[in-house]
Design an enzyme around this catalytic site. Structure first.
Site: not given
Ligand SMILES: NC(=O)c1ccc[n+]([C@@H]2O[C@H](COP(=O)([O-])OP(=O)(O)OC[C@H]3O[C@@H](n4cnc5c(N)ncnc54)[C@H](O)[C@@H]3O)[C@@H](O)[C@H]2O)c1
Length: 258
Positions: A89, A149, A162, A165-166, A195
């Site tokens: 994640n 994503s 981004y 990457s996805k 989200i």
């Molecule tokens: N929020 C959205 O709308 C959304 C949509 C599609 C996909 N996503 C994906 O869901 C996942 C979680 O996203 P989120 O919205 O909870 O983001 P967020 O930024 O709240 O959480 C991401 C977490 O990853 C950790 N992280 C970042 N870099 C890191 C590293 N180098 N090593 C270890 N941990 C690391 C961060 O510290 C954080 O706790 C991500 O992969 C994001 O791309 C999010």
């Protein structure tokens, strides 16, 4: 070895990963969190996982760092003795949104390094542990769930790195699903839409407006629980004849409309 099944959730210190860890601990999994954030700063979020009464391990590490990855997986096997589920994640958005005609090598390295290369090598490491443990632990059916994503297939020209990457994560799903099928290790993908988390809080007004105007057939933000429920379905053993499968958790965003 623990009696609980064990789930690794990367990036579970907050946001979607935290929601997934809460859900899986509610279902009885011991949780191993790998995240770059300082434990003290996210204690409340970790307490919300601990609340369910199952063991919770926190390891501060950087997914781009091979020593951190190895130390973490070594600790999980040492303390918990098994890995039933890996949820990939952890991920980042670009620090600054830049048009693909302007974006920099630095930004590409940052985003692809964490989201794609980090996730690839984390998966490789854990997959090899899973292959070994199958011989030692009767009945274990390890699973891997990748959080990609809607950007895996949707163009956003101001954050191309981004999207790349996805899209790459989706191929990681396909490749590992193919490679690990002979061991009974299934690999799945959840594709979140919009989200509500810290990652999207900076663009809240923009998405409030787009959702209000009907961007998604289901007119609301998604929440970490929505993603956690889809992960839970993949982990349930009810889809054991499916691998490489994707669930869109996006309010219907992926539907082509006329
Ligand atoms: N929020 C959205 O709308 C959304 C949509 C599609 C996909 N996503 C994906 O869901 C996942 C979680 O996203 P989120 O919205 O909870 O983001 P967020 O930024 O709240 O959480 C991401 C977490 O990853 C950790 N992280 C970042 N870099 C890191 C590293 N180098 N090593 C270890 N941990 C690391 C961060 O510290 C954080 O706790 C991500 O992969 C994001 O791309 C999010």
């Amino acid at each position: 070895m623990l009696e609980n099944r064990v789930a690794i959730v990367t990036g579970a210190a907050r946001g979607i990963g935290n929601g997934i860890a809460r859900q899986l601990s509610k279902e009885g999994y011991a949780i191993a969190v790998f995240d770059i954030l300082d434990e003290q700063k996210v204690n409340e979020n970790l307490d919300a996982i601990r609340e369910n009464g199952q063991p919770v391990m926190y390891f501060r590490g950087d997914i781009t760092n091979s020593d951190d990855r190895k130390a973490f997986v070594g600790k999980v096997m040492n303390d918990f003795g098994r890995i039933d589920v890996l949820v990939n994640n952890a991920g980042v958005a670009p620090k600054v949104r830049m048009d693909i005609l302007e974006t920099t090598e630095e930004s590409i390295d940052f985003v692809l390094g964490i989201n794609l290369k980090g996730t690839f090598f984390f998966t490789q490491l854990v997959a090899n542990v899973m292959i070994k443990e199958i011989e030692d632990i009767p009945g274990i059916r390890p699973k891997i769930v990748n959080i990609s994503s809607m950007s895996a297939y949707t163009s956003s020209t101001s954050r191309g790195e981004y999207c790349i990457s996805k899209a790459g994560i989706s191929m990681i799903t396909t490749l590992f699903a193919d490679r690990l099928a002979e061991y009974g290790i299934n690999v799945y993908e959840v594709r979140p839409g919009i989200i509500y988390t810290d990652m999207t809080s900076v663009v809240k007004d923009k998405y409030d407006k787009l959702i209000g105007e009907g961007l998604t057939p289901i007119k609301r933000w998604g929440y970490p629980e929505d993603i956690a429920n889809a992960v839970s379905v993949f982990c349930s053993d009810k889809l054991n004849f499916s691998t490489g499968e994707v669930i869109n958790v996006d309010g219907g965003f992926h539907i082509r409309r006329l």
